[in-house]
Design a protein around this motif. Structure first.
Motif, PDB file in Angstrom:
ATOM      1  N   ALA A 134       0.815  -1.219   0.000  1.00  0.00           N
ATOM      2  CA  ALA A 134       0.000   0.000   0.000  1.00  0.00           C
ATOM      3  C   ALA A 134       0.848   1.268   0.000  1.00  0.00           C
ATOM      4  CB  ALA A 134      -0.948  -0.010   1.196  1.00  0.00           C
ATOM      5  N   TRP A 135       1.732   1.410   0.979  1.00  0.00           N
ATOM      6  CA  TRP A 135       2.522   2.636   1.089  1.00  0.00           C
ATOM      7  C   TRP A 135       3.449   2.856  -0.110  1.00  0.00           C
ATOM      8  CZ3 TRP A 135       2.063   7.013   3.447  1.00  0.00           C
ATOM      9  CH2 TRP A 135       1.318   7.103   4.630  1.00  0.00           C
ATOM     10  N   PRO A 136       4.176   1.814  -0.575  1.00  0.00           N
ATOM     11  CA  PRO A 136       5.013   2.047  -1.767  1.00  0.00           C
ATOM     12  C   PRO A 136       4.222   2.559  -2.966  1.00  0.00           C
ATOM     13  CG  PRO A 136       5.647   0.004  -0.706  1.00  0.00           C
ATOM     14  CD  PRO A 136       4.413   0.473  -0.006  1.00  0.00           C
ATOM     15  N   LEU A 137       3.052   1.983  -3.203  1.00  0.00           N
ATOM     16  CA  LEU A 137       2.249   2.419  -4.341  1.00  0.00           C
ATOM     17  C   LEU A 137       1.781   3.866  -4.169  1.00  0.00           C
ATOM     18  CD1 LEU A 137       0.036  -0.734  -5.052  1.00  0.00           C
ATOM     19  CD2 LEU A 137       1.881   0.180  -6.475  1.00  0.00           C
ATOM     20  N   ILE A 138       1.362   4.192  -2.964  1.00  0.00           N
ATOM     21  CA  ILE A 138       0.873   5.554  -2.698  1.00  0.00           C
ATOM     22  C   ILE A 138       2.001   6.577  -2.829  1.00  0.00           C
ATOM     23  CG2 ILE A 138      -0.046   7.074  -0.906  1.00  0.00           C
ATOM     24  CD1 ILE A 138      -1.667   4.607   0.080  1.00  0.00           C
ATOM     25  N   ILE A 139       3.173   6.245  -2.282  1.00  0.00           N
ATOM     26  CA  ILE A 139       4.301   7.176  -2.363  1.00  0.00           C
ATOM     27  C   ILE A 139       4.729   7.393  -3.813  1.00  0.00           C
ATOM     28  CG2 ILE A 139       6.747   7.457  -1.805  1.00  0.00           C
ATOM     29  CD1 ILE A 139       6.157   6.121   0.888  1.00  0.00           C
ATOM     30  N   GLY A 141       2.824   7.065  -6.397  1.00  0.00           N
ATOM     31  CA  GLY A 141       1.759   7.845  -7.007  1.00  0.00           C
ATOM     32  C   GLY A 141       1.845   9.321  -6.676  1.00  0.00           C
ATOM     33  N   LEU A 142       2.300   9.635  -5.462  1.00  0.00           N
ATOM     34  CA  LEU A 142       2.439  11.032  -5.065  1.00  0.00           C
ATOM     35  C   LEU A 142       3.666  11.694  -5.689  1.00  0.00           C
ATOM     36  CD1 LEU A 142       1.542  10.759  -1.252  1.00  0.00           C
ATOM     37  CD2 LEU A 142       0.197  11.901  -3.018  1.00  0.00           C
ATOM     38  N   LEU A 152      -2.419   4.549  -9.121  1.00  0.00           N
ATOM     39  CA  LEU A 152      -1.538   3.940  -8.121  1.00  0.00           C
ATOM     40  C   LEU A 152      -1.992   4.301  -6.703  1.00  0.00           C
ATOM     41  CD1 LEU A 152       1.976   4.495  -9.746  1.00  0.00           C
ATOM     42  CD2 LEU A 152       0.737   2.337  -9.502  1.00  0.00           C
ATOM     43  N   ILE A 153      -2.359   5.562  -6.531  1.00  0.00           N
ATOM     44  CA  ILE A 153      -2.821   6.012  -5.215  1.00  0.00           C
ATOM     45  C   ILE A 153      -4.097   5.270  -4.811  1.00  0.00           C
ATOM     46  CG2 ILE A 153      -3.815   7.958  -3.960  1.00  0.00           C
ATOM     47  CD1 ILE A 153      -1.886   9.759  -5.553  1.00  0.00           C
ATOM     48  N   ASN A 154      -5.029   5.167  -5.730  1.00  0.00           N
ATOM     49  CA  ASN A 154      -6.299   4.489  -5.434  1.00  0.00           C
ATOM     50  C   ASN A 154      -6.100   3.014  -5.127  1.00  0.00           C
ATOM     51  OD1 ASN A 154      -7.848   6.799  -5.727  1.00  0.00           O
ATOM     52  ND2 ASN A 154      -8.171   6.477  -7.917  1.00  0.00           N
ATOM     53  N   ILE A 155      -5.203   2.357  -5.867  1.00  0.00           N
ATOM     54  CA  ILE A 155      -4.912   0.945  -5.606  1.00  0.00           C
ATOM     55  C   ILE A 155      -4.274   0.794  -4.227  1.00  0.00           C
ATOM     56  CG2 ILE A 155      -3.497  -1.029  -6.288  1.00  0.00           C
ATOM     57  CD1 ILE A 155      -3.841  -0.146  -9.187  1.00  0.00           C
ATOM     58  N   GLY A 156      -3.339   1.692  -3.911  1.00  0.00           N
ATOM     59  CA  GLY A 156      -2.683   1.646  -2.609  1.00  0.00           C
ATOM     60  C   GLY A 156      -3.663   1.801  -1.457  1.00  0.00           C
ATOM     61  N   ILE A 157      -4.577   2.755  -1.601  1.00  0.00           N
ATOM     62  CA  ILE A 157      -5.572   2.982  -0.548  1.00  0.00           C
ATOM     63  C   ILE A 157      -6.514   1.788  -0.428  1.00  0.00           C
ATOM     64  CG2 ILE A 157      -7.594   4.372   0.065  1.00  0.00           C
ATOM     65  CD1 ILE A 157      -6.066   6.811  -0.859  1.00  0.00           C
ATOM     66  N   THR A 228      -3.649  12.273   0.314  1.00  0.00           N
ATOM     67  CA  THR A 228      -3.838  12.058  -1.128  1.00  0.00           C
ATOM     68  C   THR A 228      -5.039  12.779  -1.702  1.00  0.00           C
ATOM     69  OG1 THR A 228      -5.142  10.039  -0.707  1.00  0.00           O
ATOM     70  CG2 THR A 228      -2.763   9.781  -0.968  1.00  0.00           C
ATOM     71  N   ARG A 229      -5.847  13.388  -0.851  1.00  0.00           N
ATOM     72  CA  ARG A 229      -7.084  14.016  -1.327  1.00  0.00           C
ATOM     73  C   ARG A 229      -6.800  15.077  -2.391  1.00  0.00           C
ATOM     74  NH1 ARG A 229     -10.225  17.063   3.166  1.00  0.00           N
ATOM     75  NH2 ARG A 229      -8.271  18.253   3.026  1.00  0.00           N
ATOM     76  N   GLY A 230      -5.876  15.990  -2.109  1.00  0.00           N
ATOM     77  CA  GLY A 230      -5.578  17.056  -3.041  1.00  0.00           C
ATOM     78  C   GLY A 230      -5.023  16.553  -4.345  1.00  0.00           C
ATOM     79  N   ARG A 231      -4.123  15.557  -4.264  1.00  0.00           N
ATOM     80  CA  ARG A 231      -3.501  15.045  -5.498  1.00  0.00           C
ATOM     81  C   ARG A 231      -4.543  14.349  -6.384  1.00  0.00           C
ATOM     82  NH1 ARG A 231       1.677  13.738  -7.102  1.00  0.00           N
ATOM     83  NH2 ARG A 231       1.585  13.081  -9.291  1.00  0.00           N
ATOM     84  N   ARG A 232      -5.426  13.569  -5.762  1.00  0.00           N
ATOM     85  CA  ARG A 232      -6.429  12.868  -6.559  1.00  0.00           C
ATOM     86  C   ARG A 232      -7.449  13.819  -7.149  1.00  0.00           C
ATOM     87  NH1 ARG A 232      -9.005   8.359  -3.178  1.00  0.00           N
ATOM     88  NH2 ARG A 232      -8.699   9.847  -1.487  1.00  0.00           N
TER      89      ARG A 232
END
Length: 233
Positions: A134-139, A141-142, A152-157, A228-232
Motif C-alpha cells: 500500500a505505502w510504496p504504491l501511494i508514495i 503515485g504522489l 496507483l494512489i487508489n490501488i494503494g488505498i 492524497t485528497r488534493g492530489r487525486r
C-alpha cells in the motif's frame, strides 16, 4: 509537492495510534505479569488446562505444543495446533490458564465454523498484500506526475483498506474467543469464581491490544486519505 509528506500535521494521527498501541501493550504486559504470579488453586499448567478444555469439548484432532518466546501463544488452524509460550505452557498460574483457554476458544471457533473467523482467514492474503504494497504504491503515485499516479494512489488505498478491514474483523474473533474461554474454564472447574474475574482482567487487557491496533490502522487510513485528497482531486 505541497503535501509535506515527511513533516506534516497528519503525523499527529500516527502519534495517537502509536500512543494507544503503547498504552494497550503496557497494560497487557503488566496485567499478565501480575496474574502470572498468582498460582491457580487447581495447580494445573496452561498445557494441562488446554488439554482438559479440548477433551471436555470433544475435540481430539488438535495438538498442543510449546513455542518459544513470551506471549507468542496462538492457534494454527492449518495444522490444528495450539502453541503455548514459555510463560504459559508449564505455568500453573491464573494468567497461563486464561491464555491457554483463550487459544482453545479459537479452536472451538474453528471447530464450529465461526463466521468471523472464516472471514478473517479469507482476508489474510489481502491484508498481507495491503501491508506490504500500500505505502510504496501511494508514495510512487504522489511522487510521479503522470496519468497513472491517481490509479496507483487508489490501488494503494484500496489495499490498505483491506488491512484495516482485517483488523476490524479480528475484534469479534478475539472477544468471542475470550468469552468462550471464561465460560469453558468455569464450567470445567479449572478456575473458581474469583479466578474467573482475575482471568477476565488478563483477557480484557489482551483484547485492548487488538482494539488499539484497529484504531491505529483506521487513523493511518484517515491520514492516507488526507494526504492524497488534493492530489487525486
Amino acid at each position: 509537492m505541497g503535501y509535506g509528506m515527511f513533516f506534516d500535521p497528519t503525523y499527529i494521527l500516527v502519534l495517537i495510534g502509536l500512543g494507544l498501541s503503547m498504552l494497550a501493550s503496557s497494560k497487557m504486559k503488566s496485567t499478565f505479569a501480575k496474574y502470572s504470579k498468582v498460582r491457580s488453586l487447581t495447580g494445573i499448567t496452561g498445557r494441562e488446562a488446554a488439554a482438559r478444555i479440548l477433551q471436555a469439548e470433544g475435540i481430539t484432532d488438535v495438538r498442543i505444543e510449546h513455542v518459544s518466546g513470551n506471549l507468542t501463544d496462538h492457534y494454527d488452524p492449518r495444522t490444528k495446533t495450539v502453541r503455548l509460550s514459555d510463560a504459559t505452557y508449564n505455568n500453573p498460574s491464573v494468567a497461563a490458564i486464561g491464555v491457554a483457554a483463550h487459544e482453545c476458544g479459537h479452536v472451538m471457533q474453528h471447530h464450529q465454523s465461526y463466521a468471523p473467523l472464516k472471514w478473517r482467514t479469507a482476508l489474510v492474503p489481502a491484508a498481507n498484500l495491503g501491508s506490504n504494497l500500500a505505502w510504496p504504491l501511494i508514495i510512487i503515485g504522489l511522487l510521479i506526475n503522470s496519468s497513472s499516479s491517481a490509479l496507483l494512489i487508489n490501488i494503494g488505498i484500496a489495499l490498505f483498506s483491506a488491512a484495516v478491514l482485517f483488523q476490524l474483523v479480528t475484534l469479534p474473533v478475539e472477544f468471542n474467543a475470550s468469552s468462550r474461554a471464561l465460560e469453558v474454564a468455569g464450567k470445567a472447574g479449572l478456575l473458581n469464581p474469583q479466578e474467573v474475574g482475575q482471568t477476565k482482567e488478563v483477557l480484557q487487557a489482551a483484547a485492548m491490544t487488538y482494539v488499539a491496533a484497529a484504531a491505529g490502522s483506521i487513523l493511518q487510513l484517515l491520514r492516507l486519505l488526507i494526504l492524497t485528497r488534493g492530489r487525486r482531486d
